[in-house]
Design a protein around this motif. Structure first.
Motif, PDB file in Angstrom:
ATOM      1  N   UNK A 166      33.794 -40.426  26.392  1.00  0.00           N
ATOM      2  CA  UNK A 166      32.392 -40.668  27.206  1.00  0.00           C
ATOM      3  C   UNK A 166      32.782 -39.703  28.725  1.00  0.00           C
ATOM      4  N   UNK A 167      31.686 -39.473  29.039  1.00  0.00           N
ATOM      5  CA  UNK A 167      31.703 -39.115  30.568  1.00  0.00           C
ATOM      6  C   UNK A 167      31.149 -39.738  31.537  1.00  0.00           C
ATOM      7  N   UNK A 168      31.727 -40.368  32.694  1.00  0.00           N
ATOM      8  CA  UNK A 168      31.117 -41.062  33.540  1.00  0.00           C
ATOM      9  C   UNK A 168      30.610 -40.181  34.885  1.00  0.00           C
ATOM     10  N   UNK A 169      29.154 -39.703  34.362  1.00  0.00           N
ATOM     11  CA  UNK A 169      28.816 -38.859  35.263  1.00  0.00           C
ATOM     12  C   UNK A 169      27.301 -39.451  36.293  1.00  0.00           C
ATOM     13  N   UNK A 170      27.626 -40.545  36.586  1.00  0.00           N
ATOM     14  CA  UNK A 170      26.662 -41.332  37.215  1.00  0.00           C
ATOM     15  C   UNK A 170      27.132 -41.855  38.619  1.00  0.00           C
ATOM     16  N   UNK A 171      26.473 -42.084  39.556  1.00  0.00           N
ATOM     17  CA  UNK A 171      26.741 -42.673  41.018  1.00  0.00           C
ATOM     18  C   UNK A 171      26.760 -44.070  40.931  1.00  0.00           C
ATOM     19  N   UNK A 195      39.063 -38.335  13.137  1.00  0.00           N
ATOM     20  CA  UNK A 195      37.843 -39.153  13.030  1.00  0.00           C
ATOM     21  C   UNK A 195      36.459 -38.319  13.070  1.00  0.00           C
ATOM     22  N   UNK A 196      36.085 -37.647  11.771  1.00  0.00           N
ATOM     23  CA  UNK A 196      35.262 -36.560  11.668  1.00  0.00           C
ATOM     24  C   UNK A 196      33.813 -36.975  12.217  1.00  0.00           C
ATOM     25  N   UNK A 197      33.483 -38.444  12.229  1.00  0.00           N
ATOM     26  CA  UNK A 197      32.125 -38.759  12.856  1.00  0.00           C
ATOM     27  C   UNK A 197      32.280 -39.281  14.407  1.00  0.00           C
ATOM     28  N   UNK A 198      33.089 -38.975  14.805  1.00  0.00           N
ATOM     29  CA  UNK A 198      33.167 -39.383  16.279  1.00  0.00           C
ATOM     30  C   UNK A 198      32.457 -38.819  17.208  1.00  0.00           C
ATOM     31  N   UNK A 199      31.792 -39.435  18.159  1.00  0.00           N
ATOM     32  CA  UNK A 199      30.698 -39.000  18.874  1.00  0.00           C
ATOM     33  C   UNK A 199      31.205 -39.233  20.395  1.00  0.00           C
ATOM     34  N   UNK A 200      30.369 -38.525  21.280  1.00  0.00           N
ATOM     35  CA  UNK A 200      30.579 -38.555  22.783  1.00  0.00           C
ATOM     36  C   UNK A 200      29.374 -38.976  23.401  1.00  0.00           C
ATOM     37  N   UNK A 201      29.375 -39.633  24.765  1.00  0.00           N
ATOM     38  CA  UNK A 201      28.253 -39.942  25.428  1.00  0.00           C
ATOM     39  C   UNK A 201      28.423 -39.621  26.848  1.00  0.00           C
ATOM     40  N   UNK A 202      27.383 -39.102  27.357  1.00  0.00           N
ATOM     41  CA  UNK A 202      27.322 -38.892  28.800  1.00  0.00           C
ATOM     42  C   UNK A 202      26.418 -39.680  29.723  1.00  0.00           C
ATOM     43  N   UNK A 203      26.814 -40.500  30.576  1.00  0.00           N
ATOM     44  CA  UNK A 203      26.043 -41.449  31.269  1.00  0.00           C
ATOM     45  C   UNK A 203      25.469 -40.677  32.427  1.00  0.00           C
ATOM     46  N   UNK A 235      33.980 -30.248  33.505  1.00  0.00           N
ATOM     47  CA  UNK A 235      34.598 -31.772  33.003  1.00  0.00           C
ATOM     48  C   UNK A 235      33.809 -31.781  31.497  1.00  0.00           C
ATOM     49  N   UNK A 236      32.550 -31.199  31.333  1.00  0.00           N
ATOM     50  CA  UNK A 236      31.883 -31.338  30.130  1.00  0.00           C
ATOM     51  C   UNK A 236      32.799 -30.586  29.048  1.00  0.00           C
TER      52      UNK A 236
END
Length: 627
Positions: free
Chosen positions: A393-398, A320-328, A305-306
């Motif tokens: 985003x990656x919703x990797x939380x319970x 969007x060159x500065x686009x970022x990602x977040x894994x929770x 998934x990552x």
């Protein structure tokens, strides 16, 4: 949807200088209507920090912000609750109101109460831009803040430690108290009591929230509750600006939910080996354990998934060159493991945020102002933290409460330019899918609920402290368990995209063309273009599947069979087949069940998953066909 005291008429997209309107009826106007909002630094404030106002919004205030100000100054109440979707610009609204109340000499000081240390500094920086010096470094031990400040920013926990001190500070001067994400005021009984004691006699109180509800029934200080027809007390907002309206106004981004299923195997505490597919319609206990297995960094689900999320981020960064990602992540151990996996995938250092300390706050700020790809965090970035460049985003939380989910998704919807979309990767867990479908619905905070109202929550983060205490007191229980829970194996499979109330796509192996059809859509598209492109690619995927040659004898398809039956129906079918086989073979039913369990694995029928029951059904059908 909560009722608002404000007008629900469509708001104009052009800003007119705000003037307080006189009443057209015989009602007395509580405040002097001869004064109008003046020209301060706030007049040039961007509607959202730190980005510039996006397309189509007012040059000074967004339409909803002007409308909320009008609602406030119509009556100038002591308490005002404004609920606005994350990313809409609650900070701008609150600071505009603060400037106006200071200018009118209604108040002399401002106290801002925020959930985290990072948000204290974020508020202070925003206030400084409009000429309100706020001290975010104030400690209870200081007693008072310097005269060169117009107020302080403190946390809810800080107030709870010394309520008497903050009461004295509030009484020293006429004070406006801004309660950011006010639902935290009910996190603990002592917190609610302390907030009431500290700010009960404040001149004005402005309560802000992006999610006007809690997962429990703890009352929120200074929020009005009214009984509905069922006798349930429900919070009442004075102004509400929900996600649906913000989306229509172009203030927030639309969200593409990339849903991933997959096959999981694990060992339970009783020693049974289990297997199940995410999204199969199993019991909550099996679903929870399969979900836990999927999030285990030692399996294949998380890396797959990552990898897909990183490919999606690369596609977005083309436009969007500065686009970022977040894994929770759920906890610090998982967060560190996810960061290591991401670094091996993208070949770049990943920002890791593990706590609410200044060092972590500095890391968030550095990430927000930079152009690096990924950040991994536990809880800190799930609420209030403003990183507008987050797009994947990656919703990797319970965590599965509506409150946590809404705040987490809110990190990705802050619009900066027209055509941006947010992409959030979700495990195919029923409670999360339901929350994703309900994203545009708005809920009030209801008290007096029955225990069944929260049955959809598999884990409540607000109960974490209590759960930890209970674990400590039951430590000896674990010594009696012969086995510990162990994730054995996991494999991801792209399942579908959820967008604008519709679902697109079907089963696809990670890395396949079918998966790329959906995670590879361009990063800048109008909402109608996204919808059309998803439909086109779904049709292409279906055509490709139809033209695929049929499986040869002895070959098995990697795609999971469709689940047509519920667990109850499967158990009934299995029992019927066992009865038929027992009649033909002369073996007792119990021996047939035991033999099926030995050959197929897994626990007894009552505890087996959909996948395990189906395996036993298939085996029995083969035997009956040869009998």
């Amino acid at each position: 949807m909560p009722r608002s005291r404000a007008s629900t008429a469509p708001a104009s997209t052009t800003h007119r200088p705000y003037r307080r309107r006189t009443s057209r009826t015989s009602e007395p106007v509580p405040a002097d209507t001869s004064r109008t909002v003046g020209t301060w630094a706030i007049e040039h404030l961007s509607p959202s920090f730190p980005a510039r106002a996006p397309w189509g919004t007012a040059s000074k205030l967004r339409a909803w912000q002007a409308e909320a100000l009008e609602a406030y100054f119509r009556y100038e109440p002591r308490d005002f609750l404004a609920a606005a979707t994350p990313g809409a610009g609650k900070t701008t609204f609150a600071l505009r109101l603060a400037v106006e109340l200071l200018k009118r000499r209604t108040v002399e000081r401002v106290t801002i109460v925020a959930p985290t240390e990072h948000l204290k500094r974020q508020w202070a920086e925003a206030a400084a831009r409009v000429g309100i010096p706020i001290d975010p470094n104030f400690k209870n031990a200081h007693g008072r803040y310097g005269s060169h400040y117009r107020g302080v920013a403190v946390t809810y926990a800080q107030v709870a430690v010394n309520a008497a001190l903050h009461r004295d500070i509030t009484l020293d001067r006429r004070t406006l108290v801004i309660l950011d994400e006010v639902h935290h005021g009910g996190d603990a009984l002592s917190w609610g009591d302390a907030i009431r004691e500290s700010f009960e006699r404040a001149e004005r109180r402005l309560s802000l929230t992006g999610t006007p509800f809690r997962s429990d029934t703890s009352p929120i200080p200074f929020v009005t509750y009214l009984q509905n027809r069922e006798g349930i007390r429900t919070s009442r907002t004075d102004y509400n600006y929900g996600y649906g309206r913000a989306l229509n106004d172009g203030v927030v981004r639309p969200v593409l939910f990339m849903v991933y299923a997959g096959h999981m195997r694990w060992r339970t505490k009783t020693g049974d080996q289990m297997e199940a597919r995410l999204g199969e319609g199993n019991t909550k206990d099996i679903t929870s354990q399969a979900w836990r297995t999927a999030l285990d960094p030692k399996g294949e689900w998380i890396p797959q998934v990552l990898h897909a999320a990183d490919r999606r981020l690369s596609e977005v960064r083309q436009q969007v060159p500065d686009a970022g990602g977040l894994v929770i992540a759920t906890d610090q151990v998982a967060a560190r493991a996810y960061a290591a996996i991401l670094e091996s995938i993208c070949g770049e250092k990943v920002t890791l945020v593990l706590s609410d300390e200044k060092e972590s706050s500095d890391r968030i700020q550095e990430f927000s102002e930079g152009t690096t790809r990924w950040m991994v965090a536990v809880r800190m970035v799930s609420e209030g933290v403003d990183v507008p460049r987050l797009a994947v985003g990656v919703y990797a939380t319970s965590s599965a409460t509506p409150l946590f989910f809404a705040q987490a998704i809110g990190r990705f919807v802050r619009a900066r330019r027209r055509g941006e979309t947010a992409s959030v990767f979700l495990p195919d867990v029923p409670v999360l899918i339901a929350l994703a479908r309900a994203l545009e619905l708005e809920r009030d905070h209801a008290l007096d609920r029955t225990s069944t109202d929260a049955e959809g929550d598999l884990w409540n983060p607000e109960d974490a402290m209590m759960a930890a205490a209970e674990r400590d007191s039951k430590a000896s229980d674990s010594l009696q368990q012969e086995f510990a829970f162990e994730a054995l194996d996991s494999h991801a499979a792209f399942d579908r995209v959820m967008y604008d109330g519709a679902e697109f796509g079907g089963f696809a192996e990670p890395g396949s063309d079918e998966e790329w059809d959906f995670i590879g859509i361009p990063g800048l598209l109008e909402p109608d273009q996204v919808h059309e492109l998803l439909r086109t690619r779904q049709a292409r995927q279906a055509k490709r599947a139809a033209n695929r040659p049929p499986a040869q004898p002895g070959e098995t398809s990697s795609a999971p069979p469709p689940v047509y039956r519920t667990l109850k129906e499967q158990r009934s079918l299995l029992n019927s087949l066992v009865g038929l086989y027992a009649k033909n073979s002369g073996e007792p039913h119990g021996l047939v069940h035991a033999e099926l369990r030995r050959l197929c694995g897994g626990p007894a029928v009552a505890q087996a998953s959909v996948t395990q029951l189906q395996a036993r059904i298939d085996l029995l059908r083969k035997r009956l066909g040869h009998h």
